[in-house]
Design an enzyme around this catalytic site. Structure first.
Site, short mmCIF file in Angstrom:
data_model
loop_
_atom_site.label_atom_id
_atom_site.label_comp_id
_atom_site.label_asym_id
_atom_site.label_seq_id
_atom_site.Cartn_x
_atom_site.Cartn_y
_atom_site.Cartn_z
CE LYS A 112 -9.61 2.17 1.34
NZ LYS A 112 -8.54 2.80 0.60
CE LYS A 155 2.56 4.26 0.88
NZ LYS A 155 1.56 4.14 -0.15
CB VAL A 173 -8.13 10.39 4.68
CG1 VAL A 173 -9.39 10.63 3.87
CG2 VAL A 173 -7.49 9.06 4.29
CB CYS A 227 -5.01 1.05 4.66
SG CYS A 227 -5.28 2.82 4.89
CG PHE A 241 -9.92 4.17 -3.83
CD1 PHE A 241 -9.95 2.84 -3.42
CD2 PHE A 241 -11.10 4.78 -4.18
CE1 PHE A 241 -11.14 2.14 -3.36
CE2 PHE A 241 -12.30 4.08 -4.14
CZ PHE A 241 -12.33 2.76 -3.73
CE1 TYR A 268 9.14 -4.76 -8.56
CE2 TYR A 268 6.91 -3.84 -8.56
CZ TYR A 268 8.15 -4.01 -9.17
OH TYR A 268 8.39 -3.44 -10.40
CB ALA A 269 8.76 -11.05 -3.31
CG PHE A 291 0.27 -3.66 -5.45
CD1 PHE A 291 0.42 -2.29 -5.53
CD2 PHE A 291 0.00 -4.23 -4.22
CE1 PHE A 291 0.31 -1.51 -4.39
CE2 PHE A 291 -0.09 -3.46 -3.08
CZ PHE A 291 0.05 -2.09 -3.18
CE LYS A 348 -7.86 1.43 9.49
NZ LYS A 348 -8.91 1.37 8.48
#
Ligand code: NAD
Length: 445
Positions: free
Chosen positions: A210, A327, A11, A266, A155, A257-258, A255, A269
């Site tokens: 957030k 990812k 970040v 992120c 974000f 997707y299995a 968003f 936690k």
């Protein structure tokens, strides 16, 4: 504008580089001296597409610099961003010790009015703790310098961080004075040329926004994984269900997707920290309990499918793994599902041959020593009894199936990200398991 960013991680470094790229004078401070030395020598501490070029250009043009301390660095600074880590504490809450250390240092060095912004993900009340820490230090120095605190949660998505920062969907700003609000709106103007996307609010709402955003996204993932697991039992196909529900604009097609569960620095936690906030306030967030449990189970889903594919005999087998990072487009291994799976494979006596185009150096620090890292994806397949696809890097989308078959001892593919086509693989004589599609389960050679 002169800006100081504390924390040179995903970040902080992206924030510093992007702010300098639109013309601001930025100093990025990190107390990890090696990281700062590396950055000064042009070596990036993380893999993030486009970051190296952006940092180098702005350093060369004299707008971006690095230091290991903010001592004597606050003169003429308008805004300090706190972007240090907020790891999970033993009780699940966000550990604020690094954030509050920085607050103390700001109080010890403050010279003139500025806005102190928490960009780290912090629970409601953190900005007030930052304010109290700075005030305490000013009192120790016998000074009464005015300052404001603000919340500006970040974000950005790893792997796409620069585009997200340069062209944000929205910028959330929580302030308690008009002056701080105006300064932050001014700072973000260069990023909003295509439309006004600042959402101003009070500080507690910004802090909670957030967590609510990440918890909502994690919920979508666990919901789809739960549906996928049900699909397998009742003969439905999660791909078709996803298309069917995603066409509803109230749901949207992102968003959904299995897969093998969420990971990263992120979601895990932040979901835990939000659950702790709920508990502390006598309001257990029951939905997040389920989200968490489903995710923990999902990380082992592919392991159980592998047991099925190998008829329970994992010991002594060679398992190829494609993809290690949590990812694609990042080398971040924090909470990556691959770690859980690979540890289970090694514990069961399998030999693991892994390949990831970027994350192997970081992965080597967190995976068992027994893991063999390959020089490319095909080397990982040598004499393998099964292939597990764990991260959907673009390069894995269209492999040479004939070559794969010729290299493997048995052509078995377990697709943890549902990127392959069951029929195509069946035609090639490859046994295939995906997530949430019974058709794939019954495919045999
Ligand atoms: P990171 O671990 O990559 O970087 C944090 C940096 O802070 C480290 O380099 C560390 O050395 C430095 N640091 C710690 N204490 C310090 C101190 N007292 N003084 C100076 N430097 C100090 O972390 P990150 O992934 O960039 O995350 C930072 C925060 O932003 C977290 O709260 C995280 O939840 C949040 N966040 C992260 C992402 C993401 O995708 N990584 C996205 C949005 C928000």
């Amino acid at each position: 504008m002169k800006i100081l960013v504390v924390g040179a991680g995903y970040v902080g470094l992206v924030t510093g580089a992007c702010l300098s790229d639109v013309g601001m004078q930025v100093l990025v401070v990190d107390n990890n001296q090696q990281k700062i030395k590396d950055l000064q020598a042009g070596i990036m501490p993380i893999y993030e597409p486009g970051l190296e070029e952006l940092v180098k250009r702005n350093v060369q043009q004299g707008r971006l610099s690095f230091s290991h301390s903010l001592h004597n660095q606050l003169s003429k600074v308008s805004v300090v961003f706190i972007a240090v880590g907020t790891p999970q504490d033993a009780d699940g809450s966000a550990d604020l010790k690094y954030v509050l250390q920085v607050a103390d240092e700001i109080g010890q060095n403050l010279e003139d009015y500025l806005v102190v912004v928490t960009k780290s993900t912090v629970p409601v009340g953190a900005a007030q703790k930052v304010k109290a820490g700075i005030s305490r230090q000013l009192q120790n120095r016998g000074l009464n310098i005015p300052f404001d605190v603000a919340s500006n949660p970040e974000f950005l998505k790893e792997g796409d961080a620069i585009a997200d920062f340069m062209s944000p969907d929205r910028i959330v700003i929580g302030t308690e004075t008009e002056k701080a609000k105006n300064i932050l709106e001014e700072l973000y103007k260069p990023f909003l040329l295509n439309g006004f996307r600042i959402i101003s609010m009070d500080i507690p709402s910004a802090e909670l926004t957030k967590y609510a955003a990440n918890a909502m996204l994690a919920t979508r993932i666990s919901f789809m994984n739960d549906m996928a697991n049900l699909c397998e039992l009742i003969g439905a196909d999660i791909h078709q269900v996803r298309r069917g529900i995603g066409a509803d604009p109230r749901i949207g097609n992102k968003f959904l997707y299995a897969g093998i569960g969420y990971g990263g620095a992120c979601f895990p936690k932040d979901v835990q920290a939000l659950m702790k906030t709920g508990l502390d306030n006598g309001h257990p967030l029951r939905i997040l309990n389920a989200v968490e449990q489903i995710n923990a189970d999902q990380k082992m889903r592919l392991y159980h499918k592998l047991e099925e594919a190998l008829e329970g005999m994992i010991a002594g087998k060679t398992i190829a793994v494609w993809g290690l990072s949590f990812k694609p487009q990042t080398d971040d291994m924090r909470e990556a599902p691959s770690v859980v799976l690979i540890k289970a494979l090694i514990a069961a006596g399998a030999r693991v041959q892994a390949y990831d185009p970027v994350a192997m150096p970081v992965a080597a620090q967190v995976l068992p020593e027994a893991v063999v890292f390959s020089t490319d994806e095909y080397q990982a397949l040598q004499e393998a009894d099964a292939l597990l696809l764990l991260t959907e890097w673009r390069m894995f989308r269209s492999p040479d199936w004939d070559r794969l078959k010729s290299l493997m001892r048995q052509p078995i593919v377990l697709d943890g990200r549902n990127i392959y086509n069951a029929e195509q693989l069946a035609d090639k004589g490859i046994r295939y398991w995906g997530i949430g599609t019974t058709k794939q389960l019954t495919t045999t050679i």
